[in-house]
Design a protein around this motif. Structure first.
Motif, PDB file in Angstrom:
ATOM      1  N   GLU A  95       6.022  -0.701 -10.168  1.00  0.00           N
ATOM      2  CA  GLU A  95       4.732  -1.324  -9.896  1.00  0.00           C
ATOM      3  C   GLU A  95       4.343  -2.303 -10.991  1.00  0.00           C
ATOM      4  O   GLU A  95       3.778  -3.365 -10.727  1.00  0.00           O
ATOM      5  CB  GLU A  95       3.656  -0.238  -9.744  1.00  0.00           C
ATOM      6  N   ALA A  96       4.656  -1.970 -12.241  1.00  0.00           N
ATOM      7  CA  ALA A  96       4.337  -2.879 -13.344  1.00  0.00           C
ATOM      8  C   ALA A  96       5.133  -4.180 -13.228  1.00  0.00           C
ATOM      9  O   ALA A  96       4.624  -5.262 -13.529  1.00  0.00           O
ATOM     10  CB  ALA A  96       4.629  -2.197 -14.675  1.00  0.00           C
ATOM     11  N   SER A  97       6.392  -4.080 -12.793  1.00  0.00           N
ATOM     12  CA  SER A  97       7.215  -5.294 -12.664  1.00  0.00           C
ATOM     13  C   SER A  97       6.686  -6.214 -11.571  1.00  0.00           C
ATOM     14  O   SER A  97       6.837  -7.439 -11.653  1.00  0.00           O
ATOM     15  CB  SER A  97       8.666  -4.910 -12.370  1.00  0.00           C
ATOM     16  N   ALA A  98       6.074  -5.639 -10.528  1.00  0.00           N
ATOM     17  CA  ALA A  98       5.505  -6.468  -9.461  1.00  0.00           C
ATOM     18  C   ALA A  98       4.305  -7.258  -9.958  1.00  0.00           C
ATOM     19  O   ALA A  98       4.031  -8.367  -9.470  1.00  0.00           O
ATOM     20  CB  ALA A  98       5.110  -5.592  -8.279  1.00  0.00           C
ATOM     21  N   LEU A 123       7.886  -6.568  -0.059  1.00  0.00           N
ATOM     22  CA  LEU A 123       8.048  -7.462   1.071  1.00  0.00           C
ATOM     23  C   LEU A 123       8.076  -6.679   2.374  1.00  0.00           C
ATOM     24  O   LEU A 123       8.549  -5.541   2.435  1.00  0.00           O
ATOM     25  CB  LEU A 123       9.340  -8.273   0.933  1.00  0.00           C
ATOM     26  N   THR A 124       7.569  -7.294   3.418  1.00  0.00           N
ATOM     27  CA  THR A 124       7.552  -6.648   4.724  1.00  0.00           C
ATOM     28  C   THR A 124       8.977  -6.498   5.252  1.00  0.00           C
ATOM     29  O   THR A 124       9.775  -7.426   5.168  1.00  0.00           O
ATOM     30  CB  THR A 124       6.721  -7.475   5.714  1.00  0.00           C
ATOM     31  N   GLY A 125       9.272  -5.321   5.765  1.00  0.00           N
ATOM     32  CA  GLY A 125      10.604  -5.086   6.312  1.00  0.00           C
ATOM     33  C   GLY A 125      10.782  -3.621   6.655  1.00  0.00           C
ATOM     34  O   GLY A 125      10.271  -2.735   5.958  1.00  0.00           O
ATOM     35  N   ALA A 126      11.498  -3.380   7.744  1.00  0.00           N
ATOM     36  CA  ALA A 126      11.693  -2.000   8.180  1.00  0.00           C
ATOM     37  C   ALA A 126      12.493  -1.197   7.161  1.00  0.00           C
ATOM     38  O   ALA A 126      12.245  -0.005   6.972  1.00  0.00           O
ATOM     39  CB  ALA A 126      12.393  -1.985   9.540  1.00  0.00           C
ATOM     40  N   ALA A 127      13.473  -1.844   6.488  1.00  0.00           N
ATOM     41  CA  ALA A 127      14.317  -1.126   5.533  1.00  0.00           C
ATOM     42  C   ALA A 127      13.499  -0.615   4.355  1.00  0.00           C
ATOM     43  O   ALA A 127      13.658   0.529   3.914  1.00  0.00           O
ATOM     44  CB  ALA A 127      15.440  -2.040   5.044  1.00  0.00           C
ATOM     45  N   ASN A 128      12.600  -1.460   3.850  1.00  0.00           N
ATOM     46  CA  ASN A 128      11.770  -1.037   2.727  1.00  0.00           C
ATOM     47  C   ASN A 128      10.752   0.017   3.158  1.00  0.00           C
ATOM     48  O   ASN A 128      10.446   0.949   2.402  1.00  0.00           O
ATOM     49  CB  ASN A 128      11.050  -2.240   2.120  1.00  0.00           C
ATOM     50  N   SER A 129      10.216  -0.130   4.351  1.00  0.00           N
ATOM     51  CA  SER A 129       9.279   0.883   4.854  1.00  0.00           C
ATOM     52  C   SER A 129       9.972   2.234   5.012  1.00  0.00           C
ATOM     53  O   SER A 129       9.415   3.288   4.668  1.00  0.00           O
ATOM     54  CB  SER A 129       8.693   0.443   6.202  1.00  0.00           C
ATOM     55  N   GLY A 167      10.361   3.794   1.611  1.00  0.00           N
ATOM     56  CA  GLY A 167       9.100   4.349   1.113  1.00  0.00           C
ATOM     57  C   GLY A 167       8.742   5.662   1.781  1.00  0.00           C
ATOM     58  O   GLY A 167       8.351   6.625   1.113  1.00  0.00           O
ATOM     59  N   LEU A 168       8.890   5.737   3.096  1.00  0.00           N
ATOM     60  CA  LEU A 168       8.574   6.974   3.815  1.00  0.00           C
ATOM     61  C   LEU A 168       9.523   8.097   3.419  1.00  0.00           C
ATOM     62  O   LEU A 168       9.119   9.263   3.293  1.00  0.00           O
ATOM     63  CB  LEU A 168       8.639   6.728   5.321  1.00  0.00           C
ATOM     64  N   THR A 169      10.798   7.759   3.219  1.00  0.00           N
ATOM     65  CA  THR A 169      11.776   8.769   2.809  1.00  0.00           C
ATOM     66  C   THR A 169      11.439   9.330   1.429  1.00  0.00           C
ATOM     67  O   THR A 169      11.531  10.541   1.207  1.00  0.00           O
ATOM     68  CB  THR A 169      13.191   8.160   2.799  1.00  0.00           C
ATOM     69  N   VAL A 170      11.050   8.448   0.512  1.00  0.00           N
ATOM     70  CA  VAL A 170      10.693   8.911  -0.828  1.00  0.00           C
ATOM     71  C   VAL A 170       9.444   9.785  -0.782  1.00  0.00           C
ATOM     72  O   VAL A 170       9.340  10.778  -1.506  1.00  0.00           O
ATOM     73  CB  VAL A 170      10.508   7.717  -1.781  1.00  0.00           C
ATOM     74  N   HIS A 171       8.473   9.418   0.073  1.00  0.00           N
ATOM     75  CA  HIS A 171       7.280  10.260   0.226  1.00  0.00           C
ATOM     76  C   HIS A 171       7.688  11.684   0.629  1.00  0.00           C
ATOM     77  O   HIS A 171       7.190  12.666   0.060  1.00  0.00           O
ATOM     78  CB  HIS A 171       6.347   9.663   1.285  1.00  0.00           C
ATOM     79  N   THR A 175       0.829  -1.213   0.000  1.00  0.00           N
ATOM     80  CA  THR A 175       0.000   0.000   0.000  1.00  0.00           C
ATOM     81  C   THR A 175       0.858   1.256   0.000  1.00  0.00           C
ATOM     82  O   THR A 175       0.572   2.240  -0.694  1.00  0.00           O
ATOM     83  CB  THR A 175      -0.927   0.014   1.235  1.00  0.00           C
ATOM     84  N   LEU A 176       1.938   1.214   0.779  1.00  0.00           N
ATOM     85  CA  LEU A 176       2.831   2.368   0.870  1.00  0.00           C
ATOM     86  C   LEU A 176       3.393   2.738  -0.496  1.00  0.00           C
ATOM     87  O   LEU A 176       3.392   3.915  -0.889  1.00  0.00           O
ATOM     88  CB  LEU A 176       3.971   2.049   1.841  1.00  0.00           C
ATOM     89  N   PHE A 177       3.832   1.735  -1.251  1.00  0.00           N
ATOM     90  CA  PHE A 177       4.445   2.027  -2.544  1.00  0.00           C
ATOM     91  C   PHE A 177       3.400   2.284  -3.629  1.00  0.00           C
ATOM     92  O   PHE A 177       3.681   2.989  -4.607  1.00  0.00           O
ATOM     93  CB  PHE A 177       5.402   0.903  -2.942  1.00  0.00           C
ATOM     94  N   ASN A 178       2.199   1.747  -3.468  1.00  0.00           N
ATOM     95  CA  ASN A 178       1.130   2.112  -4.399  1.00  0.00           C
ATOM     96  C   ASN A 178       0.745   3.578  -4.238  1.00  0.00           C
ATOM     97  O   ASN A 178       0.532   4.303  -5.216  1.00  0.00           O
ATOM     98  CB  ASN A 178      -0.102   1.224  -4.175  1.00  0.00           C
ATOM     99  N   VAL A 179       0.666   4.025  -2.993  1.00  0.00           N
ATOM    100  CA  VAL A 179       0.382   5.440  -2.741  1.00  0.00           C
ATOM    101  C   VAL A 179       1.536   6.304  -3.243  1.00  0.00           C
ATOM    102  O   VAL A 179       1.329   7.413  -3.760  1.00  0.00           O
ATOM    103  CB  VAL A 179       0.132   5.670  -1.236  1.00  0.00           C
ATOM    104  N   LEU A 180       2.766   5.794  -3.120  1.00  0.00           N
ATOM    105  CA  LEU A 180       3.939   6.520  -3.604  1.00  0.00           C
ATOM    106  C   LEU A 180       3.856   6.739  -5.109  1.00  0.00           C
ATOM    107  O   LEU A 180       4.210   7.812  -5.615  1.00  0.00           O
ATOM    108  CB  LEU A 180       5.200   5.748  -3.243  1.00  0.00           C
TER     109      LEU A 180
END
Length: 407
Positions: A53-56, A204-210, A213-217, A7-12
């Protein structure tokens, strides 16, 4: 606290597309070259997230789509770097920023299936390096020689960034966190301290990816605001320049010429350097208007102004200071300077006027040098006008020095 990364990256993705469209809508299609590079930056960034997103959703096309996404992200950073070259004056690193998207894409695509660790570390290191280059461009002061008062006036006026730090601070706050995250991900992957597969799949779930995502937002928001402020400064500077520019010739108008002459005269006095004012007047302009119409006269004036701009030295000041009178203020100029300008200008007119206008052009000129008792440009101008009148009385089509001038 872990976030729902899909959801985070879809909103991104939605935010990246919205940011690109908003910036394009605000700045418009007919913007300056720096703003167009900034538009390309926002567009490339949005394209990158769209491809991610398309690659996913299409694993069979993951290699091509993800490689193109990495190239788009890198190209977006390079486009922003080019925008900064126009807003902040040139920095070193042209070839590095130009080659980065290609090198990143080649390494990422070739090793896509061979080594997840290598392609992730390779791509993140390149993106981090580009962010570092952008950080240096934004934080380093302008070179001292580019702040010299007798530099090209146009170059100075079109750098709104040099007097406002707000948009630079916003862009720094957008770029520095992204650069640090990319370099950290590259280091962790290269050292084997983090599972590369987990970092490569952003959903994938993980603090690093989260965290990414937040940094890019945040970076998208701060970056958009910074680019809008930079574009606004560029637009305001361009309006100010146009307000001080003769619309027919593109040279400074009489008021701007007088205002800018203050810095040149002050610099010449401070360093005890010679300075000369050359006045140039088109011969027989009324006859040209009678024979070729007012449009022909305007074309002659525009061509004359173009030749002056092309033949004057870098650092000199040229302007249209009367209906058919032009001035060139020549810094660090000895007695041979006006004569050399006159020779270049007559040669250029002889080559261009018959070809572009269909008839020849001639002019008369007079020049004077700065003296100890001169109060401002008007004192210098009076003596140059006297020399100009002498040139006209002497048969026109010649350059005359001020009366009593001692070389």
């Amino acid at each position: 606290m872990l976030f729902d990364n899909p959801t985070l990256f879809n909103v991104l993705l939605v935010q990246a597309l919205a940011a690109a469209l908003l910036f394009l809508a605000l700045s418009g299609w007919r913007s300056g070259p720096a703003t167009r590079w900034a538009q390309a930056c926002m567009g490339a960034n949005a394209l990158g997230w769209l491809l991610i997103e398309a690659s996913a959703n299409q694993p069979e096309l993951a290699r091509g789509l993800q490689t193109l996404a990495m190239v788009a992200f890198s190209a977006g950073l390079s486009a922003l770097w080019w925008a900064l070259q126009l807003w902040l004056l040139r920095r070193r690193g042209l070839w590095l920023m130009a080659a980065a998207p290609l090198l990143l894409g080649l390494g990422y695509g070739i090793h896509f299936h061979d080594s997840v660790s290598f392609r992730l570390a390779w791509s993140q290191a390149w993106l981090g390096l580009q962010c570092l280059m952008l950080t240096l461009s934004l934080s380093l002061p302008r070179p001292p020689q580019e702040l010299h008062p007798d530099m090209s006036a146009t170059a100075a006026e079109l750098q709104p960034s040099s007097v406002s730090l707000r948009w630079r601070a916003l862009l720094l706050s957008a770029i520095v966190p992204i650069g640090l995250i990319c370099l950290l991900r590259a280091a962790l992957t290269a050292a084997g301290l983090q599972d590369a597969s987990g970092l490569a799949n952003l959903h994938l779930t993980g603090a690093a990816n989260s965290l990414l995502g937040l940094t890019v937002h945040w970076s998208l928001t701060a970056g958009l605001l910074g680019l809008v402020l930079a574009w606004r400064g560029e637009a305001e500077a361009e309006l100010a320049r146009l307000a001080q520019t003769d619309s027919l010739t593109g040279l400074a108008d009489a008021r701007a010429f007088a205002a800018r002459s203050v810095a040149l005269i002050s610099m010449a006095r401070r360093h005890q350097e010679p300075l000369a004012l050359v006045l140039l007047d088109l011969d027989h302009l009324k006859a040209i208007n009678a024979s070729h119409g007012n449009e022909g006269g305007d074309r002659a004036l525009a061509l004359f102004g173009s030749c002056i701009q092309a033949q004057m030295r870098l650092g000199d000041l040229a302007g249209r200071i009367g209906p058919e009178e032009f001035g060139v203020l020549m810094a660090r100029c000895d007695a041979q300077g006006p004569e050399a300008l006159d020779a270049r200008l007559r040669t250029a007119l002889a080559q261009r006027a018959p070809a572009e206008l269909g008839f020849e052009l001639a002019y008369s000129g007079g020049w004077a040098k700065l003296r100890h008792g001169d109060r401002d440009i008007e004192d210098l101008k009076r003596r140059a006008e006297t020399a100009l009148y002498e040139a006209k009385r002497g048969g026109r089509a010649r350059l005359q020095a001020e009366p009593g001038l001692q070389d």
